[in-house]
Design an enzyme around this catalytic site. Structure first.
Site, PDB file in Angstrom:
ATOM      1  CD  GLN A 130      -2.347   1.046   2.832  1.00 11.98           C
ATOM      2  OE1 GLN A 130      -3.634   0.892   2.737  1.00 11.98           O
ATOM      3  NE2 GLN A 130      -1.769   1.364   3.920  1.00 11.98           N
ATOM      4  N   GLY A 131       0.713   2.173  -1.003  1.00 12.48           N
ATOM      5  CA  GLY A 131       1.501   3.285  -1.108  1.00 12.48           C
ATOM      6  C   GLY A 131       0.767   4.430  -0.568  1.00 12.48           C
ATOM      7  CD  GLU A 248      -4.473   1.004   7.221  1.00 13.01           C
ATOM      8  OE1 GLU A 248      -4.925   2.091   6.711  1.00 13.01           O
ATOM      9  OE2 GLU A 248      -3.319   0.661   7.545  1.00 13.01           O
TER      10      GLU A 248
END
Lengths: 393, 378
Positions: A130-131, A248
C-alpha cells in the site's frame, strides 16, 4: 442449503482437507502465508492448504465466485470461521490484497480490473503493498506530493512513499498519487495500481525499534503506469483512500480486542500463581488485567454491535475511528502488562529461551498501532468533527 | 450481539418522550425542594403502569408485558437521562425477578399482578454494611417450629421507606461469608418488630435503614428454597445490576450531551470553548467510552434474556465499566461547565450526585472487577 447442512459439510471438508501441520497453533509472523510471486512455502502442507482453500474460494469466503471468492453469506462465513477455529486451523493466506485492495476494487474497480486482479489475490499469486504515506504527508495524508503526469497512454510517476509495509516483498502496489497539483488538496489525488517490477521502482527497508523491518521507503523515478491502471475516476482517489482507511481502522482496532496469541490471565497465572482463594497472587497486575479484559470484551461487543447495526441499516460511518482508537490504545496497555508479568525474562533480546526476544519485539511493535492508519489524535479529531460536530475541529 | 429492532426503538423513543414530559430533571428538584414525603411521584409510578413498564419483566399470565431485559435497559437508560425517581428498579426489576424465578405459585399469583398493576412496592433488603456484600449476609433467621424469627439490621434498602413488602436476605445457617445458608423471605413491611428509618441520599433519592427485631416470618413467607437462596439472590441482583448499569449509561450520556451543547455555546478568548483541541479530544475520548459501555450493557441484557444463570460475567463487566464511565462523564461535565458546573442552578451537579450513588449501588467497580476475574479463574 440450510446453515446446519453447511456447517456439517464444512466440518467434514475441513477434517479431510486441512493438513495436521496447519492445525498447530501459529507462532504468528513466521507461520503466516503471504503468497506472491516469490513466496517460499514453509512446508508442503502450507502450500497444499492454500491451494485447497483457494480452489473453494475460501481464502476470500465472501467475495463473489466469479472473482475467485467463495460467494458465502455473512452467516456462512461466520460458520466457516467457527469451524476453522474449532480445529485450530490456521488462516491459509493473509495479504493486503485480501484486506484492503480487494474490497476497494469490488467497490470502485471496473470489470476488467476485477477480473485481472481479484482471482490472483484469492489464489495468493500476487502480493500487494500500500503506497499511502510520504515523508511530508503522515497524519496530513491528503497533502501527498508523489506526482503522476499524464503522458497520453500512461502516467509518469515520480516521488517517494514511506512506511510501505513489505514493499520489498510485494509484487504490485496500490498507490495514491497527485494528478492535479492545482486543485484543492483532496481533489487532485488519484488511485493507481502498478507492478513493483516496473523500471524506476526501488525500495529500502527501515530498521525499527523492534529490530525488524516490516516497513520500507519506496522510491519512484520516472515510473510508467498504464492508464488502464487508474481505479475510479481521475482526481477522485481520495474517496477510495477514505474508504480504505475506514476499512483499515476497523480492522486494526478489532485486532486489539482479540485475545490474539497471548492471553494475559494465562501468562500471569503461569508467572505469579494464585492465592488460596483462587485470585491471581499479584493484585497490582490483576487489576491491570481485569481492566484490559473488560475493555477487550467491550471492544469485541462494540465491533459486533456495529456489524449488526450496519446490517440493520442503522448508520455506523465514522464510528470505526472509535474502534481504531480504543483498540490500539488497549493493545498497547496489554503489552505493557505482558512485559510487567514477564519481568526480567521479558527483557531478553537474543536468547533461545525468549525465541530471540519475541515478547519484547511484539511489545515494541504495538507502539506503532496508535500511529499507523491514522494516529489516536487523528481518530479523536475525526470523532470530534464528524460525530460530535464540534466547531473548528 | 443485536441491533435494536423496530419494537425496541419504539419503546426507547416513547420512554424518552414520556419521561421528558412527565419527569424532567425539574421534577427531581421539586421532590427535593418540597421535601416530598415519598421522594417520588405516585402519579408517575401509575403512569409507568399505563406505559407497560411495571410489568416489563413479568409474564403475560401475570399481567406483564414480558419485554425482557433489553427492553428494561432501554427504559432504565431514559430514566437516567431525566434522573426520574421511581420504584422501578426495586419493584419492577428486582422484586419481579425474585418472585418470577423463586416465588411459590401463591406468591406469584398474589404479587406479580400487583407489581404489574403498580399496586405494590417491594424493596430488596440485602446490604448490611457500607459495602455491597451479599455473601456476607448476617441477619439471622432462626427456625422455630414451622416459622422463622428474624433479627438484624439492613441498610441502603432502596425504596424501603415506601415499601409495602420487603424481600429480605437472611442467614438460616452457616457463617457470614458463605454462599450456603442464605434464604430469602417476603414479608409485610408493617410486620411487628420492623422499624424503618428513611434516609435521604446525596442524590435526593431515598432508601432506608431497617431494623428487624424478632420479626415473625411464616414458612410460606420463604421465597425459594430455605438455605439455598443465594442463586436466586444472584439472579435478582444481576437483573438489578443490569438495570442500574443502563441507568448509569443514561446519566453519563445525558451529562455528556449537555456538556457537548455547552462546548458549542460558551465562548472564551473569543472562541467557542469547543474549538479548543484540549477539550475536543477529551470529549471524543468520552464518547468512545460511552460507546463501549453501551455495548456492554446491551450484551449483559442479551445474556440475561438468554440464560440468567450464566449472565454474571457480562453483568459484572457492564457494571464495572458503567462505574468508570459515569464517573468520568460527570467529572468532565463539571470541569467543562467550569464555575457554572458547581452551581445548584445548573443540573450537572444533580447528575454527578446520582452518578456517585449508582456507582455504589449493588456493588462498586472493585466488587465487580473481582467477580469478573474470579469468574475467569484469575
Amino acid at each position: 442449503m440450510s446453515l446446519e447442512t453447511f456447517r456439517q459439510e464444512t466440518r467434514e471438508w475441513l477434517a479431510q482437507n486441512c493438513p495436521p501441520a496447519m492445525r498447530k497453533p501459529s507462532r504468528g509472523e513466521p507461520d503466516i502465508c503471504w503468497g506472491g510471486r516469490n513466496w517460499k512455502f514453509e512446508s508442503d502442507d502450507q502450500k497444499i492448504w492454500l491451494e485447497r482453500m483457494a480452489a473453494r474460494g475460501w481464502t476470500v469466503p465472501m467475495w463473489p465466485k466469479e472473482y475467485g471468492g467463495g460467494g458465502l453469506s455473512r452467516e456462512e462465513e461466520k460458520i466457516l470461521r467457527e469451524e476453522m477455529r474449532a480445529i485450530g486451523a490456521r488462516s491459509p493466506l493473509e495479504s493486503f490484497g485480501i484486506w484492503m485492495l480487494g474490497p476497494a476494487l469490488l467497490q470502485f474497480g471496473n470489470e476488467a480490473q476485477k477480473k485481472e486482479h481479484l482471482p490472483k489475490i484469492a489464489r495468493g499469486e500476487i502480493r500487494w503493498c500500500q503506497g499511502y504515506s510520504e515523508p511530508g504527508a503522515g497524519s496530513d495524508l491528503a497533502s501527498l506530493q508523489t506526482k503522476a503526469e499524464d503522458k497520453g497512454d500512461h502516467f509518469l510517476v515520480n516521488g517517494q512513499k514511506i512506511w510501505t509495509s513489505y514493499a520489498d516483498k510485494a509484487d504490485w502496489i496500490f498507490c495514491l498519487v497527485r494528478t492535479d497539483p492545482a486543485a484543492p488538496k483532496h481533489n487532485g489525488i488519484s488511485f493507481v495500481l502498478f507492478d513493483m517490477a516496473t523500471p524506476g521502482v526501488s525500495t529500502k527497508p527501515i530498521l525499527l525499534i523492534s529490530g525488524k523491518s516490516p516497513f520500507c521507503e519506496t522510491f519512484f523515478d520516472n515510473v510508467k503506469v498504464p492508464k488502464e491502471n487508474l481505479v475510479g475516476n481521475l482526481n477522485e482517489g481520495w474517496t477510495i483512500a477514505k474508504y480504505l482507511l475506514t476499512h483499515e481502522r476497523a480492522s486494526i482496532g478489532a485486532g486489539g480486542s482479540l485475545a490474539g496469541l497471548r492471553s494475559l490471565p494465562a501468562a500471569a497465572i503461569k508467572a505469579v500463581g494464585r492465592d488460596q482463594n483462587g485470585r491471581l497472587a499479584d493484585p497490582f497486575i490483576r487489576n491491570d488485567i481485569i481492566r484490559a479484559e473488560i475493555d477487550g470484551y467491550a471492544l469485541l461487543a462494540t465491533v459486533e454491535r456495529y456489524k449488526a447495526e450496519a446490517k440493520a441499516g442503522q448508520g455506523v460511518g465514522s464510528k470505526s475511528a472509535i474502534l481504531k482508537y480504543a483498540g490500539t490504545e488497549l493493545n498497547k496497555r496489554r503489552y505493557e502488562t505482558f512485559m510487567t508479568i514477564a519481568g526480567s525474562d521479558g527483557l531478553e533480546w537474543e536468547s533461545e529461551r525468549s525465541e530471540d526476544g519475541t515478547l519484547a519485539r511484539e511489545w515494541l511493535r504495538t507502539k506503532a498501532n496508535s500511529i499507523e492508519g491514522g494516529t489516536s489524535e487523528v481518530m479523536l479529531g475525526i470523532v470530534a468533527k464528524q460525530i460530535l460536530k464540534l466547531p473548528g475541529a | 450481539m443485536i441491533a435494536l429492532d423496530e419494537d425496541r426503538i419504539m419503546l426507547r423513543d416513547s420512554a424518552r418522550e414520556y419521561l421528558t414530559d412527565k419527569s424532567p430533571v425539574s421534577e427531581l428538584r421539586r421532590l427535593r425542594d418540597t421535601r416530598d414525603k415519598d421522594g417520588f411521584n405516585r402519579d408517575l409510578w401509575r403512569g409507568m403502569k399505563d406505559m407497560g413498564w411495571t410489568g416489563i419483566l413479568i409474564d403475560e399470565a401475570n399481567g406483564g408485558s414480558d419485554f425482557g431485559h433489553v427492553g428494561m435497559a432501554l427504559v432504565c437508560e431514559e430514566m437516567g437521562r431525566t434522573l426520574a425517581a421511581s420504584p422501578f428498579l426495586s419493584t419492577a426489576v428486582m422484586a419481579a425477578t425474585a418472585l418470577r424465578r423463586g416465588g411459590s405459585e401463591e406468591q406469584k399469583k398474589k404479587w406479580l399482578p400487583a407489581i404489574s398493576e403498580a399496586k405494590a412496592i417491594i424493596a430488596l433488603a440485602v446490604d448490611e454494611g457500607r459495602k455491597h456484600n451479599p455473601e456476607g449476609t448476617a441477619l439471622k433467621a432462626e427456625m422455630s417450629g414451622n416459622a422463622f424469627r428474624l433479627n438484624g439490621d439492613k441498610t441502603f434498602v432502596v425504596d424501603g421507606h415506601v415499601a409495602d413488602q420487603i424481600i429480605v436476605a437472611a442467614r438460616t445457617e452457616g457463617e457470614p461469608g458463605k454462599k450456603e445458608g442464605i434464604s430469602l423471605f417476603l414479608i409485610d413491611a408493617k410486620s411487628p418488630g420492623i422499624s424503618i428509618e428513611r434516609v435521604v441520599g446525596v442524590d435526593s433519592r431515598n432508601n432506608a435503614r431497617i431494623k428487624f427485631e424478632n420479626v415473625h416470618a411464616a414458612g410460606t413467607d420463604a421465597l425459594g428454597e430455605v438455605g439455598k437462596g443465594y442463586a436466586l439472590l444472584e439472579n435478582t441482583l444481576n437483573a438489578g445490576r443490569a438495570g442500574i448499569s443502563a441507568e448509569m449509561l443514561g446519566v453519563a450520556g445525558e451529562s455528556f450531551d449537555r456538556t457537548l451543547a455547552y462546548l458549542k455555546e460558551r465562548k472564551q478568548f473569543g472562541k467557542f470553548i469547543g474549538e479548543f483541541q484540549a477539550l475536543q479530544h477529551r470529549a471524543a475520548h468520552l464518547f468512545g467510552e460511552l460507546e463501549l459501555l453501551r455495548s456492554l450493557v446491551l450484551s449483559a441484557c442479551v445474556a440475561l434474556d438468554k440464560n440468567p444463570a450464566a449472565a454474571g460475567l457480562s453483568v459484572s463487566a457492564a457494571k464495572f465499566k458503567a462505574a468508570e464511565v459515569v464517573k468520568l462523564a460527570v467529572s468532565e461535565a463539571v470541569q467543562m461547565f467550569g464555575g457554572m458546573g458547581m452551581t445548584d442552578e445548573v443540573d450537572i451537579g444533580l447528575f454527578m450526585k446520582r452518578a456517585r450513588a449508582t456507582q455504589e449501588f449493588l456493588g462498586d467497580a472493585g466488587f465487580h472487577a473481582d467477580r469478573f476475574a474470579l469468574a475467569q479463574k484469575f
